[in-house]
Design a protein around this motif. Structure first.
Motif, PDB file in Angstrom:
ATOM      1  N   ASP A  57       0.853  -1.191   0.000  1.00  0.00           N
ATOM      2  CA  ASP A  57       0.000   0.000   0.000  1.00  0.00           C
ATOM      3  C   ASP A  57       0.887   1.239   0.000  1.00  0.00           C
ATOM      4  OD1 ASP A  57      -2.643   1.230   0.178  1.00  0.00           O
ATOM      5  OD2 ASP A  57      -2.064   1.816   2.209  1.00  0.00           O
ATOM      6  N   CYS A  58       1.852   1.243  -0.918  1.00  0.00           N
ATOM      7  CA  CYS A  58       2.872   2.292  -0.940  1.00  0.00           C
ATOM      8  C   CYS A  58       2.310   3.593  -1.499  1.00  0.00           C
ATOM      9  CB  CYS A  58       4.076   1.829  -1.755  1.00  0.00           C
ATOM     10  SG  CYS A  58       4.748   0.250  -1.172  1.00  0.00           S
ATOM     11  N   ILE A  59       2.859   4.690  -1.021  1.00  0.00           N
ATOM     12  CA  ILE A  59       2.353   6.010  -1.398  1.00  0.00           C
ATOM     13  C   ILE A  59       2.822   6.413  -2.786  1.00  0.00           C
ATOM     14  CG2 ILE A  59       2.376   8.464  -0.796  1.00  0.00           C
ATOM     15  CD1 ILE A  59       2.717   7.609   2.134  1.00  0.00           C
ATOM     16  N   ASP A  60       4.112   6.260  -3.059  1.00  0.00           N
ATOM     17  CA  ASP A  60       4.684   6.783  -4.297  1.00  0.00           C
ATOM     18  C   ASP A  60       5.063   5.715  -5.312  1.00  0.00           C
ATOM     19  OD1 ASP A  60       4.584   9.461  -3.359  1.00  0.00           O
ATOM     20  OD2 ASP A  60       6.396   9.083  -2.162  1.00  0.00           O
ATOM     21  N   CYS A  61       4.817   4.466  -5.013  1.00  0.00           N
ATOM     22  CA  CYS A  61       5.235   3.392  -5.918  1.00  0.00           C
ATOM     23  C   CYS A  61       4.150   2.329  -5.953  1.00  0.00           C
ATOM     24  CB  CYS A  61       6.556   2.780  -5.446  1.00  0.00           C
ATOM     25  SG  CYS A  61       7.092   1.337  -6.401  1.00  0.00           S
ATOM     26  N   GLN A  62       3.847   1.838  -7.161  1.00  0.00           N
ATOM     27  CA  GLN A  62       2.832   0.798  -7.291  1.00  0.00           C
ATOM     28  C   GLN A  62       3.323  -0.300  -8.218  1.00  0.00           C
ATOM     29  OE1 GLN A  62      -0.999   2.619  -7.995  1.00  0.00           O
ATOM     30  NE2 GLN A  62      -0.875   3.588  -6.002  1.00  0.00           N
ATOM     31  N   GLN A  63       4.589  -0.667  -8.023  1.00  0.00           N
ATOM     32  CA  GLN A  63       5.177  -1.681  -8.888  1.00  0.00           C
ATOM     33  C   GLN A  63       4.785  -3.102  -8.500  1.00  0.00           C
ATOM     34  OE1 GLN A  63       8.873  -1.751 -10.736  1.00  0.00           O
ATOM     35  NE2 GLN A  63       9.448   0.341 -10.250  1.00  0.00           N
ATOM     36  N   CYS A  64       4.364  -3.336  -7.268  1.00  0.00           N
ATOM     37  CA  CYS A  64       4.007  -4.694  -6.848  1.00  0.00           C
ATOM     38  C   CYS A  64       2.646  -5.057  -7.424  1.00  0.00           C
ATOM     39  CB  CYS A  64       3.972  -4.794  -5.322  1.00  0.00           C
ATOM     40  SG  CYS A  64       5.592  -4.667  -4.537  1.00  0.00           S
ATOM     41  N   LEU A  65       2.637  -5.912  -8.442  1.00  0.00           N
ATOM     42  CA  LEU A  65       1.407  -6.331  -9.094  1.00  0.00           C
ATOM     43  C   LEU A  65       1.230  -7.832  -8.919  1.00  0.00           C
ATOM     44  CD1 LEU A  65       1.744  -4.371 -12.472  1.00  0.00           C
ATOM     45  CD2 LEU A  65       0.542  -3.643 -10.392  1.00  0.00           C
ATOM     46  N   SER A  66       0.093  -8.239  -8.366  1.00  0.00           N
ATOM     47  CA  SER A  66      -0.190  -9.665  -8.261  1.00  0.00           C
ATOM     48  C   SER A  66      -0.182 -10.281  -9.655  1.00  0.00           C
ATOM     49  CB  SER A  66      -1.560  -9.889  -7.617  1.00  0.00           C
ATOM     50  OG  SER A  66      -1.544  -9.522  -6.267  1.00  0.00           O
ATOM     51  N   CYS A  67       0.366 -11.498  -9.753  1.00  0.00           N
ATOM     52  CA  CYS A  67       0.449 -12.138 -11.063  1.00  0.00           C
ATOM     53  C   CYS A  67       0.042 -13.603 -10.966  1.00  0.00           C
ATOM     54  CB  CYS A  67       1.846 -11.990 -11.662  1.00  0.00           C
ATOM     55  SG  CYS A  67       3.165 -12.875 -10.788  1.00  0.00           S
ATOM     56  N   GLN A 225      -5.546  -1.957 -12.470  1.00  0.00           N
ATOM     57  CA  GLN A 225      -6.796  -1.235 -12.705  1.00  0.00           C
ATOM     58  C   GLN A 225      -7.990  -2.066 -12.231  1.00  0.00           C
ATOM     59  OE1 GLN A 225      -7.013   0.268 -16.772  1.00  0.00           O
ATOM     60  NE2 GLN A 225      -4.781   0.375 -16.847  1.00  0.00           N
ATOM     61  N   ASN A 226      -7.782  -2.761 -11.100  1.00  0.00           N
ATOM     62  CA  ASN A 226      -8.826  -3.553 -10.454  1.00  0.00           C
ATOM     63  C   ASN A 226      -9.354  -4.704 -11.315  1.00  0.00           C
ATOM     64  OD1 ASN A 226      -8.577  -1.884  -8.286  1.00  0.00           O
ATOM     65  ND2 ASN A 226     -10.445  -0.713  -8.683  1.00  0.00           N
ATOM     66  N   GLN A 227      -8.502  -5.206 -12.217  1.00  0.00           N
ATOM     67  CA  GLN A 227      -8.883  -6.377 -12.997  1.00  0.00           C
ATOM     68  C   GLN A 227      -7.631  -7.126 -13.438  1.00  0.00           C
ATOM     69  OE1 GLN A 227     -10.637  -5.472 -16.876  1.00  0.00           O
ATOM     70  NE2 GLN A 227      -9.762  -3.413 -16.786  1.00  0.00           N
ATOM     71  N   TRP A 228      -7.807  -8.399 -13.780  1.00  0.00           N
ATOM     72  CA  TRP A 228      -6.697  -9.207 -14.282  1.00  0.00           C
ATOM     73  C   TRP A 228      -6.551  -8.979 -15.780  1.00  0.00           C
ATOM     74  CZ3 TRP A 228      -3.395 -11.680 -11.147  1.00  0.00           C
ATOM     75  CH2 TRP A 228      -3.801 -11.932  -9.836  1.00  0.00           C
ATOM     76  N   GLN A 229      -5.306  -8.686 -16.204  1.00  0.00           N
ATOM     77  CA  GLN A 229      -5.025  -8.437 -17.615  1.00  0.00           C
ATOM     78  C   GLN A 229      -3.737  -9.150 -18.000  1.00  0.00           C
ATOM     79  OE1 GLN A 229      -5.435  -4.303 -18.961  1.00  0.00           O
ATOM     80  NE2 GLN A 229      -6.128  -3.748 -16.906  1.00  0.00           N
ATOM     81  N   LEU A 230      -3.679  -9.614 -19.246  1.00  0.00           N
ATOM     82  CA  LEU A 230      -2.446 -10.208 -19.738  1.00  0.00           C
ATOM     83  C   LEU A 230      -1.339  -9.168 -19.738  1.00  0.00           C
ATOM     84  CD1 LEU A 230      -3.622 -12.413 -22.735  1.00  0.00           C
ATOM     85  CD2 LEU A 230      -2.527 -13.212 -20.640  1.00  0.00           C
ATOM     86  N   LEU A 231      -0.204  -9.533 -19.180  1.00  0.00           N
ATOM     87  CA  LEU A 231       0.894  -8.587 -19.072  1.00  0.00           C
ATOM     88  C   LEU A 231       1.337  -8.080 -20.430  1.00  0.00           C
ATOM     89  CD1 LEU A 231       2.979  -7.166 -17.277  1.00  0.00           C
ATOM     90  CD2 LEU A 231       4.417  -9.201 -17.454  1.00  0.00           C
ATOM     91  N   LYS A 232       1.364  -8.940 -21.426  1.00  0.00           N
ATOM     92  CA  LYS A 232       1.850  -8.534 -22.751  1.00  0.00           C
ATOM     93  C   LYS A 232       0.934  -7.510 -23.421  1.00  0.00           C
ATOM     94  CE  LYS A 232      -0.361 -12.171 -25.496  1.00  0.00           C
ATOM     95  NZ  LYS A 232      -0.123 -13.280 -26.445  1.00  0.00           N
ATOM     96  N   ASN A 233      -0.306  -7.382 -22.943  1.00  0.00           N
ATOM     97  CA  ASN A 233      -1.244  -6.429 -23.532  1.00  0.00           C
ATOM     98  C   ASN A 233      -1.191  -5.058 -22.882  1.00  0.00           C
ATOM     99  OD1 ASN A 233      -2.128  -8.442 -25.226  1.00  0.00           O
ATOM    100  ND2 ASN A 233      -3.925  -8.962 -23.991  1.00  0.00           N
ATOM    101  N   ILE A 234      -0.319  -4.897 -21.881  1.00  0.00           N
ATOM    102  CA  ILE A 234      -0.240  -3.633 -21.143  1.00  0.00           C
ATOM    103  C   ILE A 234       1.024  -2.904 -21.568  1.00  0.00           C
ATOM    104  CG2 ILE A 234      -0.152  -2.573 -18.861  1.00  0.00           C
ATOM    105  CD1 ILE A 234      -1.471  -5.129 -17.798  1.00  0.00           C
ATOM    106  N   ASP A 235       0.875  -1.768 -22.223  1.00  0.00           N
ATOM    107  CA  ASP A 235       2.032  -1.044 -22.737  1.00  0.00           C
ATOM    108  C   ASP A 235       2.863  -0.433 -21.629  1.00  0.00           C
ATOM    109  OD1 ASP A 235       1.375  -1.599 -25.377  1.00  0.00           O
ATOM    110  OD2 ASP A 235       0.039   0.138 -25.509  1.00  0.00           O
ATOM    111  N   ASN A 236       2.214   0.244 -20.702  1.00  0.00           N
ATOM    112  CA  ASN A 236       2.919   0.944 -19.639  1.00  0.00           C
ATOM    113  C   ASN A 236       2.236   0.666 -18.306  1.00  0.00           C
ATOM    114  OD1 ASN A 236       5.307   2.475 -20.080  1.00  0.00           O
ATOM    115  ND2 ASN A 236       4.156   3.749 -21.507  1.00  0.00           N
ATOM    116  N   PRO A 237       2.409  -0.534 -17.744  1.00  0.00           N
ATOM    117  CA  PRO A 237       1.635  -0.881 -16.548  1.00  0.00           C
ATOM    118  C   PRO A 237       1.919  -0.018 -15.344  1.00  0.00           C
ATOM    119  CG  PRO A 237       3.390  -2.476 -16.929  1.00  0.00           C
ATOM    120  CD  PRO A 237       3.331  -1.591 -18.128  1.00  0.00           C
ATOM    121  N   LEU A 238       3.055   0.672 -15.328  1.00  0.00           N
ATOM    122  CA  LEU A 238       3.416   1.432 -14.137  1.00  0.00           C
ATOM    123  C   LEU A 238       3.178   2.926 -14.292  1.00  0.00           C
ATOM    124  CD1 LEU A 238       6.720  -0.459 -13.362  1.00  0.00           C
ATOM    125  CD2 LEU A 238       4.419  -0.944 -12.554  1.00  0.00           C
ATOM    126  N   LYS A 239       2.700   3.351 -15.469  1.00  0.00           N
ATOM    127  CA  LYS A 239       2.515   4.778 -15.701  1.00  0.00           C
ATOM    128  C   LYS A 239       1.064   5.131 -16.004  1.00  0.00           C
ATOM    129  CE  LYS A 239       7.216   5.491 -17.428  1.00  0.00           C
ATOM    130  NZ  LYS A 239       8.054   5.980 -18.534  1.00  0.00           N
TER     131      LYS A 239
END
Length: 250
Positions: A57-67, A225-239
Motif C-alpha cells: 500500500d505504498c504512497i509513491d510506488c505501485q510496482q508490486c502487481l499480483s500475477c 486497474q482492479n482487474q486481471w489483464q495479460l501482461l503482454k497487452n499492457i504497454d505501460n503498466p506502471l505509468k
C-alpha cells in the motif's frame, strides 16, 4: 471488503527496490478469514504470510502487481521440459504445514546460502513458524524428496481456482538443477491435473531482478486497474493514470 478492518503500517525500507519506501496494508488480526475469504482477498491483490493477510500500500510506488499463470495456455518451453527430466527422480507429496527439524534445517541452509542480505536473515525457529506455518484449511506444503531426503519445500494456498505459491526453499547444492523453476512447473502440473485455470505467483515487480523471473512463465496475467489483464497487452503498466491505491470491491 467494507466489512473488514485493515491496518496500515508506517513507511519502511522496501525489500525489493533501492531508495524506495514501502507501506503495507494488513487485515486485522482479530479477523480469522475462512478459505473463501482468503481466496477472495487473494483475487484482489492480497497475500498470506503465516496467519497474516496483507498487500502493498505504498504512497509513491505501485510496482508490486499480483500475477498468475494462465494454465490452459501455458507454453511448455524446451528448457522447462529439460528441468523436469533432470529432476525425474524427485518424489513429490502434498502435506499439511508442520514444524520439524528437517524442514527448519533445510530452510536455514537456504537462507544462509541465498539471502544473507534479506530481512529474513538470520533464520530463527520463531520467524520460520510465523512466516510459513498456518493451520488454515487451504494451507499446504509441497515436499520434494530424493531417495527419501527432503530437498525442497513449496508453501502454498490451495485455492478453488489454482495453487497460490507463498515461498519455496531448497537444498543450496541443488541449485544447478533449477529447483525454484521445478517448483513452479510442479504447481502448473498440479493445476492441470485438477483442471484449475491458474497458478498464483505472488507479486511481479518490473524493476526488481529478484521478481522479474516470473515473466518466463507465459501467458502471465497481472492485477491492474482492479482487474486481471495479460501482461503482454499492457504497454505501460506502471505509468497508467488510472492506477491508484484504492482498494477494489470484494
Amino acid at each position: 471488503m467494507n466489512n473488514f478492518v485493515f491496518y496500515r503500517t508506517h513507511e519502511h525500507e522496501c525489500s525489493y527496490l533501492p531508495d524506495q519506501k514501502a507501506r503495507t496494508l494488513f487485515l486485522s488480526p482479530d479477523t480469522r478469514p475462512t478459505p473463501e475469504i482468503n481466496e477472495a482477498l487473494g483475487l484482489v491483490g492480497f497475500r498470506r504470510s503465516g496467519d497474516h493477510i496483507y498487500r502493498p500500500d505504498c504512497i509513491d510506488c505501485q510496482q508490486c502487481l499480483s500475477c498468475r499463470i494462465v494454465v490452459p495456455q501455458f507454453v511448455w518451453k524446451r528448457s522447462f521440459r529439460r528441468i523436469l527430466k533432470k529432476n525425474s527422480d524427485i518424489q513429490i507429496q502434498i502435506i499439511k504445514p508442520l514444524f520439524s527439524d528437517e524442514h527448519y534445517n533445510l530452510y536455514s541452509r537456504y537462507l544462509e546460502f541465498r539471502h544473507q542480505d534479506g530481512d529474513m536473515y538470520p533464520p530463527s525457529p520463531e520467524h520460520y513458524h510465523d512466516f510459513l506455518i498456518s493451520d488454515q484449511p487451504q494451507a499446504r506444503f509441497v515436499e520434494y524428496r530424493r531417495n527419501g531426503q527432503l530437498v525442497a519445500t513449496t508453501v502454498i494456498d490451495w485455492f478453488s481456482s489454482g495453487p497460490s505459491a507463498i515461498y519455496t526453499y531448497f537444498e543450496p547444492e541443488l541449485e544447478p538443477l533449477s529447483p525454484g523453476t521445478l517448483a513452479i512447473l510442479t504447481l502448473i502440473r498440479l493445476a492441470q491435473a485438477h483442471d484449475l485455470p491458474f497458478v498464483y505467483l505472488g507479486y511481479w515487480i518490473k524493476d526488481s531482478v529478484k521478481m522479474n523471473y516470473k515473466t518466463r512463465f507465459q501467458p502471465l496475467e497481472v492485477f491492474i486497474q482492479n482487474q486481471w489483464q495479460l501482461l503482454k497487452n499492457i504497454d505501460n503498466p506502471l505509468k497508467d493514470e488510472q492506477l491508484s491505491g484504492r482498494m477494489p470491491r470484494l
